[in-house]
Design a protein around this motif. Structure first.
Motif, short mmCIF file in Angstrom:
data_model
loop_
_atom_site.label_atom_id
_atom_site.label_comp_id
_atom_site.label_asym_id
_atom_site.label_seq_id
_atom_site.Cartn_x
_atom_site.Cartn_y
_atom_site.Cartn_z
N LYS A 1 10.45 -6.49 3.59
CA LYS A 1 10.37 -7.01 4.96
C LYS A 1 9.27 -8.04 5.15
CE LYS A 1 11.23 -3.86 7.92
NZ LYS A 1 10.98 -2.63 8.70
N PRO A 2 8.01 -7.75 4.80
CA PRO A 2 6.98 -8.77 5.02
C PRO A 2 7.15 -10.00 4.13
CG PRO A 2 6.06 -6.90 3.83
CD PRO A 2 7.44 -6.49 4.28
N PHE A 3 7.80 -9.84 2.99
CA PHE A 3 8.07 -10.99 2.12
C PHE A 3 9.07 -11.94 2.78
CE2 PHE A 3 6.51 -7.71 -0.71
CZ PHE A 3 5.63 -8.41 -1.52
N TYR A 4 10.07 -11.37 3.46
CA TYR A 4 10.99 -12.21 4.22
C TYR A 4 10.27 -12.92 5.37
CZ TYR A 4 15.62 -11.27 2.23
OH TYR A 4 16.73 -11.24 1.42
N ILE A 5 9.41 -12.19 6.07
CA ILE A 5 8.69 -12.81 7.18
C ILE A 5 7.84 -13.98 6.68
CG2 ILE A 5 6.95 -12.43 8.97
CD1 ILE A 5 7.91 -9.45 9.00
N ASP A 6 7.15 -13.76 5.58
CA ASP A 6 6.33 -14.83 5.00
C ASP A 6 7.19 -16.03 4.61
OD1 ASP A 6 3.79 -15.84 3.99
OD2 ASP A 6 4.63 -15.51 1.99
N TYR A 7 8.35 -15.77 4.01
CA TYR A 7 9.25 -16.85 3.62
C TYR A 7 9.72 -17.64 4.86
CZ TYR A 7 13.28 -19.27 1.62
OH TYR A 7 14.18 -20.24 1.24
N LEU A 8 10.03 -16.92 5.92
CA LEU A 8 10.50 -17.61 7.14
C LEU A 8 9.38 -18.42 7.76
CD1 LEU A 8 12.64 -14.68 8.62
CD2 LEU A 8 13.48 -16.76 7.53
N VAL B 1 17.86 -12.02 -1.48
CA VAL B 1 16.47 -11.66 -1.76
C VAL B 1 15.92 -12.37 -2.99
CG1 VAL B 1 17.01 -9.61 -3.16
CG2 VAL B 1 14.88 -9.69 -1.83
N ASP B 2 16.77 -12.70 -3.95
CA ASP B 2 16.25 -13.38 -5.14
C ASP B 2 15.89 -14.83 -4.87
OD1 ASP B 2 18.85 -14.29 -4.86
OD2 ASP B 2 19.34 -14.17 -6.99
N LYS B 3 16.17 -15.31 -3.65
CA LYS B 3 15.84 -16.70 -3.30
C LYS B 3 14.47 -16.81 -2.63
CE LYS B 3 20.00 -18.17 -4.50
NZ LYS B 3 20.72 -16.91 -4.75
N ILE B 4 13.81 -15.69 -2.34
CA ILE B 4 12.56 -15.78 -1.57
C ILE B 4 11.33 -15.59 -2.45
CG2 ILE B 4 13.76 -15.08 0.54
CD1 ILE B 4 12.28 -12.40 0.36
N ASN B 5 11.53 -15.53 -3.75
CA ASN B 5 10.43 -15.62 -4.71
C ASN B 5 9.40 -14.49 -4.58
OD1 ASN B 5 11.51 -18.12 -5.69
ND2 ASN B 5 10.59 -19.14 -3.92
N ILE B 6 9.89 -13.25 -4.55
CA ILE B 6 8.98 -12.11 -4.56
C ILE B 6 8.45 -11.92 -5.97
CG2 ILE B 6 8.79 -9.62 -4.19
CD1 ILE B 6 11.00 -9.83 -2.13
N PRO B 7 7.14 -11.91 -6.16
CA PRO B 7 6.60 -11.73 -7.52
C PRO B 7 7.03 -10.39 -8.12
CG PRO B 7 4.90 -12.49 -6.00
CD PRO B 7 6.09 -12.13 -5.16
N LEU C 1 19.67 -10.56 2.69
CA LEU C 1 20.59 -9.75 1.89
C LEU C 1 19.92 -9.28 0.61
CD1 LEU C 1 23.61 -8.81 2.02
CD2 LEU C 1 24.06 -10.62 0.37
N VAL C 2 19.71 -7.96 0.53
CA VAL C 2 19.16 -7.35 -0.68
C VAL C 2 20.35 -6.97 -1.56
CG1 VAL C 2 17.64 -5.56 -1.60
CG2 VAL C 2 17.16 -6.57 0.63
N ASP C 3 20.95 -7.97 -2.13
CA ASP C 3 22.17 -7.83 -2.92
C ASP C 3 22.52 -9.20 -3.49
OD1 ASP C 3 24.21 -6.21 -3.99
OD2 ASP C 3 24.53 -5.23 -2.05
N LYS C 4 23.62 -9.25 -4.26
CA LYS C 4 24.07 -10.52 -4.81
C LYS C 4 25.50 -10.79 -4.38
CE LYS C 4 21.31 -11.12 -9.02
NZ LYS C 4 20.88 -12.50 -8.72
N LEU C 5 25.70 -11.90 -3.71
CA LEU C 5 27.04 -12.27 -3.26
C LEU C 5 27.93 -12.68 -4.44
CD1 LEU C 5 26.15 -14.32 -0.08
CD2 LEU C 5 27.35 -12.13 -0.15
N GLU C 6 27.35 -13.31 -5.44
CA GLU C 6 28.14 -13.83 -6.54
C GLU C 6 28.91 -12.72 -7.25
OE1 GLU C 6 27.54 -16.53 -10.61
OE2 GLU C 6 25.81 -15.85 -9.45
#
Length: 336
Positions: A83-90, A58-64, A36-41
């Protein structure tokens, strides 16, 4: 363990839920995650709009320096750049995952993906080309458009969890930090052009031309759709010199389809109408009904919290473009 994931903002959660439910029916052994590229809160979604699938913000996957990416990109660019940042996180957080599969949210999966699963035990990457045969005319999209947007459609990519795929993901991350723009004059179309290099730079890449994969407006000129007596969707090649036989539709990509303009196949194409291709109409009607069932009317009202207004984004890009020559002069002077 196989992870299937998508990426979207809140305004596209009806699509993400539709994809997730199709995977739940056809591939129940997959672990499905919505990036999710958004904030649920801040959104305060009512309970009936919260998907019953895991959502990874997205703010939980630590993109520099993610804030700088938000400054650079519009909503389409940002959702593809991560996209590749999510793949790396997974990869890092699900070490038991043997493979990771990305689907755009506007996809429905119709079959158990047995051939893909088998391919990912052998190949590091699986890609699908936009087309497997020449386009028949100069309507949009034709081959010149695909030269502008990329040979492969990155609404789908399959990756094995191995050293080659990880190396590719790291290279892709580096390119998309700054160069995930829609800027055809600069040779850029979000994440797609970069992956033209994947079969050249990396070994063990499968370019899968299965006619049931990633069916969409860009390849309808070569694929006809029908439904058999058991309810399965069947793809037949339009050109018998291309491939022969029939293929089960594995997944359909409803790119550019607007459920509020139900008579248009896609806003990105001019080749066909539903009058020209009545074989496609039942499939799109099915998709429209799914989006309405999943309350697309309500989701589309939520703006993405990370996206700057268009006027602000244009200003930032112009300012950056004007600064580049001066920065190069300063660098040259400092080097003397």
């Amino acid at each position: 363990m196989t992870i299937a994931f998508t990426i979207c903002s809140i305004n596209y959660l009806a699509q993400a839920r539709t994809l997730g439910e199709s995977l739940r029916v056809t591939n129940p052994d997959y672990t499905y995650i919505i990036g999710l590229v958004d904030k649920l809160e801040g959104a305060n979604l009512p309970a009936n709009l919260v998907p019953d699938f895991p959502m990874l913000e997205v703010d939980k996957i630590n993109i520099p320096d993610f804030a700088a990416m938000c400054d650079r990109y519009d909503i389409t660019e940002l959702n593809t750049a991560v996209k590749p940042f999510y793949i790396d996180y997974l990869y890092e957080n699900y070490p038991d995952a043997s493979s990771v599969i990305y689907f755009d949210p506007d996809i429905i999966v119709f079959q158990p993906l047995e051939q893909l699963n088998k391919a990912l035990t052998q190949y590091s990457l699986v890609l699908t080309p936009h087309t497997c045969s020449p386009t028949p005319d100069w309507e949009r999209p034709n081959e010149q458009h695909h030269l502008n947007t990329g040979i492969f459609n990155l609404g789908f990519i399959g990756l094995r969890n191995d050293d080659t795929a990880r190396s590719f993901v790291n290279w892709w991350k580096d390119r998309l930090v700054y160069e995930c723009r829609i800027d055809l004059c600069a040779g850029l179309f979000v994440d797609q052009h970069w992956v033209n290099f994947a079969p050249v730079y990396y070994d063990n890449v499968l370019i899968d031309q299965h006619l049931g994969y990633n069916v969409a407006y860009w390849n309808l000129h070569e694929r006809r759709i029908a439904q058999n007596a058991t309810g399965d969707w069947i793809i037949s090649p339009m050109n018998q010199s291309q491939q022969t036989g029939q293929f089960l539709l594995q997944f359909f990509h409803f790119s550019g389809y607007n459920p509020y303009k139900p008579d248009e196949i896609s806003k990105y194409q001019t080749r066909y109408t539903f009058a020209d291709r009545p074989d496609t109409r039942p499939l799109f009607d099915l998709y429209r009904n799914q989006l309405m069932h999943h309350q697309n009317d309500k989701y589309r009202q939520y703006p993405c919290v990370y996206i700057k207004p268009p006027a602000v984004l244009r200003y930032k890009r112009v300012r950056k473009a004007l600064k580049i020559p001066f920065e190069r002069i300063i660098t040259l002077l400092e080097s003397r």
